[in-house]
Enzyme design. Structure first.
Site, short mmCIF file in Angstrom:
data_model
loop_
_atom_site.label_atom_id
_atom_site.label_comp_id
_atom_site.label_asym_id
_atom_site.label_seq_id
_atom_site.Cartn_x
_atom_site.Cartn_y
_atom_site.Cartn_z
N LYS A 29 -94.05 -14.28 11.23
CA LYS A 29 -92.97 -14.04 10.27
C LYS A 29 -92.39 -15.41 9.94
O LYS A 29 -91.83 -16.09 10.81
CB LYS A 29 -91.89 -13.13 10.86
CG LYS A 29 -90.68 -12.94 9.94
CD LYS A 29 -89.59 -12.12 10.60
CE LYS A 29 -88.37 -12.02 9.69
NZ LYS A 29 -87.25 -11.27 10.33
N ILE A 87 -90.96 -8.78 5.91
CA ILE A 87 -89.99 -8.17 6.82
C ILE A 87 -88.63 -8.43 6.18
O ILE A 87 -88.14 -9.55 6.18
CB ILE A 87 -90.08 -8.75 8.24
CG1 ILE A 87 -91.47 -8.47 8.83
CG2 ILE A 87 -89.00 -8.14 9.13
CD1 ILE A 87 -91.68 -9.03 10.22
N TYR A 147 -92.30 -15.41 15.31
CA TYR A 147 -91.15 -15.36 14.41
C TYR A 147 -90.54 -16.75 14.35
O TYR A 147 -89.91 -17.20 15.30
CB TYR A 147 -90.16 -14.31 14.92
CG TYR A 147 -88.90 -14.11 14.11
CD1 TYR A 147 -88.68 -14.72 12.88
CD2 TYR A 147 -87.88 -13.28 14.60
CE1 TYR A 147 -87.52 -14.51 12.16
CE2 TYR A 147 -86.72 -13.07 13.89
CZ TYR A 147 -86.54 -13.70 12.67
OH TYR A 147 -85.38 -13.50 11.97
N ARG A 185 -81.91 -20.58 12.85
CA ARG A 185 -81.25 -19.78 13.89
C ARG A 185 -81.51 -20.32 15.29
O ARG A 185 -80.63 -20.30 16.15
CB ARG A 185 -81.77 -18.33 13.84
CG ARG A 185 -81.36 -17.54 12.62
CD ARG A 185 -80.02 -16.89 12.86
NE ARG A 185 -79.70 -15.97 11.78
CZ ARG A 185 -78.68 -15.12 11.81
NH1 ARG A 185 -77.91 -15.04 12.87
NH2 ARG A 185 -78.44 -14.34 10.80
N THR A 241 -83.21 -10.06 14.41
CA THR A 241 -81.95 -10.76 14.08
C THR A 241 -80.97 -9.82 13.38
O THR A 241 -79.79 -9.76 13.73
CB THR A 241 -82.24 -11.96 13.16
OG1 THR A 241 -83.16 -12.84 13.81
CG2 THR A 241 -80.97 -12.71 12.83
N THR A 242 -81.47 -9.07 12.40
CA THR A 242 -80.63 -8.15 11.63
C THR A 242 -80.06 -7.05 12.50
O THR A 242 -79.00 -6.49 12.21
CB THR A 242 -81.43 -7.55 10.46
OG1 THR A 242 -82.08 -8.62 9.75
CG2 THR A 242 -80.53 -6.80 9.49
N TYR A 283 -81.60 -21.93 21.42
CA TYR A 283 -80.64 -22.76 22.15
C TYR A 283 -81.28 -23.81 23.04
O TYR A 283 -80.90 -24.98 22.99
CB TYR A 283 -79.67 -21.92 22.99
CG TYR A 283 -78.59 -22.79 23.63
CD1 TYR A 283 -77.52 -23.25 22.86
CD2 TYR A 283 -78.66 -23.18 24.95
CE1 TYR A 283 -76.56 -24.09 23.41
CE2 TYR A 283 -77.71 -24.02 25.50
CZ TYR A 283 -76.66 -24.47 24.73
OH TYR A 283 -75.72 -25.31 25.28
#
Length: 287
Positions: free
Chosen positions: A157, A198, A128, A133, A38-39, A102
Site C-alpha cells: 500500500k 485502499i 504499508y 505517519r 490508520t483510519t 516512532y
C-alpha cells in the site's frame, strides 16, 4: 477496499454501527474491507479492541464475496506477530502491516521486521508505506527485496504521495502489486499499473470508489479519470485535518455514525474546518 473507520459510542466500539458499515461496503460493490488500519484508529485501540474489530469484520464478511485485509501492524515486532497470527486464526484473508512507527528502524531493520511477521503466518502480507505517519520510508529496494525473498509478501500500500515511487516499483518488479493509499492519486496509480486502492473516501462513497477502481482495472481509463476528478473536492476535504478526523465528521453529518467520537489525542475538527467539510459534502449524494 475501504480503510474502515472504527465507530465509537459512549467511549466503546459501536459494534452495531461497525457491522452496518461493513454491510454497506458489501452492498456497494467493494472487493475487500480493511479494519483497524490508520483510519480505524488502531494506534489508540487496546489489543482486545483491535482483535474484536478483526473478528467482527470476518464474521460479517463470511459467506459474501468480500475479503478481509486485517490491520496487523505495530512498532514492536512481537506485537505485530501476535496480531498477524490472531488475524489468520480468526479467518482474515490477508494482513496489512504498517511500517514500525516512532522508533525509526534502518532499512535492514525494516526487512527483518517484515520477514519475521510474514514468516509467522501463511496468509498474504501487504506492506504499508506511509512515511508521513511513521517517520521512516520503506525504500523501493527494500520493498522489492522483501517481495522477492519472502514468499507471502505480495503487495504494498503506497501512501507516500510519490508517483515516482509507484513507477519505480512497477519498472523493477512488474508482478509486485501496488495499491493506492492516497485517494487523490487513485486514478494516476491505477493508470500506471496499480492493482487497486485502499480508500478513506470509500467509507463515505463506496459505489464511486468501486466504479473508479473497476473501470480502470477493466481498461476504461476515461470513466476512472472522470470519477477521480469528480471526487477531487471531497478527497481534499477529507484530509484538511489528520485522518480520520474529517472522514468521521462527514460520516456523522451524513447519518452513517450515530455519535461523533474519537480516541484521544484525536478530537473533533475545528469549527472552521467543520464548516468547510459541510460545504463540500453538500455537493455529493450519500446513499
Amino acid at each position: 477496499m475501504s480503510a474502515l473507520v472504527t465507530p465509537f459510542y459512549e467511549g466503546k466500539i459501536d459494534t452495531q454501527t461497525f457491522e452496518s458499515l461493513i454491510k454497506r461496503q458489501i452492498a456497494c460493490g467493494m472487493d475487500a474491507c480493511v479494519p483497524v488500519g490508520t483510519t480505524g484508529e488502531s494506534a489508540t485501540l487496546s489489543h482486545k479492541e483491535h482483535m474484536e474489530c478483526i473478528e467482527l469484520a470476518v464474521s460479517v464478511c463470511k459467506g459474501n464475496k468480500i475479503k478481509v485485509l486485517a490491520g496487523a501492524g505495530s512498532n514492536a515486532t512481537s506485537e505485530a506477530i501476535e496480531l498477524a497470527r490472531f488475524a489468520q486464526k480468526c479467518g482474515a484473508d490477508a494482513i496489512l502491516c504498517v511500517s514500525p512507527y516512532y522508533n525509526k528502524p534502518s532499512q535492514e531493520g525494516l526487512f527483518a521486521h517484515y520477514k519475521a511477521v510474514a514468516d509467522s503466518v501463511d496468509i498474504p502480507l501487504m506492506l504499508y508505506n506511509v512515511p508521513s505517519r511513521t517517520g521512516v520510508s520503506i525504500e523501493v529496494g527494500t520493498a522489492i527485496r522483501l517481495f522477492k525473498e519472502v514468499r507471502n509478501i505480495i503487495a504494498i500500500k503506497e501512501a507516500s504521495g510519490s508517483m515516482e515511487r509507484v513507477i519505480e516499483l512497477a519498472a523493477n518488479a512488474p508482478t509486485f502489486s501496488v495499491f493506492s493509499g492516497d485517494d487523490a492519486l487513485n486514478y494516476p496509480i491505477l493508470a500506471n499499473g496499480g492493482k487497486g486502492v485502499i480508500s478513506v473516501t470509500g467509507n463515505l462513497l463506496p459505489k464511486e470508489i468501486s466504479e473508479l477502481t473497476h473501470s480502470a482495472l477493466n481498461g476504461d481509463l476515461q470513466t476512472s479519470q472522470m470519477l477521480n476528478n469528480k471526487l477531487f473536492e471531497i478527497n481534499k476535504a477529507l484530509f484538511c485535518e489528520s485522518n480520520p478526523i474529517p472522514i468521521k465528521a462527514t460520516m456523522y453529518l451524513s447519518g452513517l455514525l450515530r455519535s461523533l467520537e474519537y480516541r484521544l489525542p484525536l478530537v473533533a475538527p475545528t469549527s472552521e474546518n467543520l464548516k468547510y467539510i459541510e460545504s463540500v459534502l453538500q455537493k455529493y449524494e450519500i446513499a
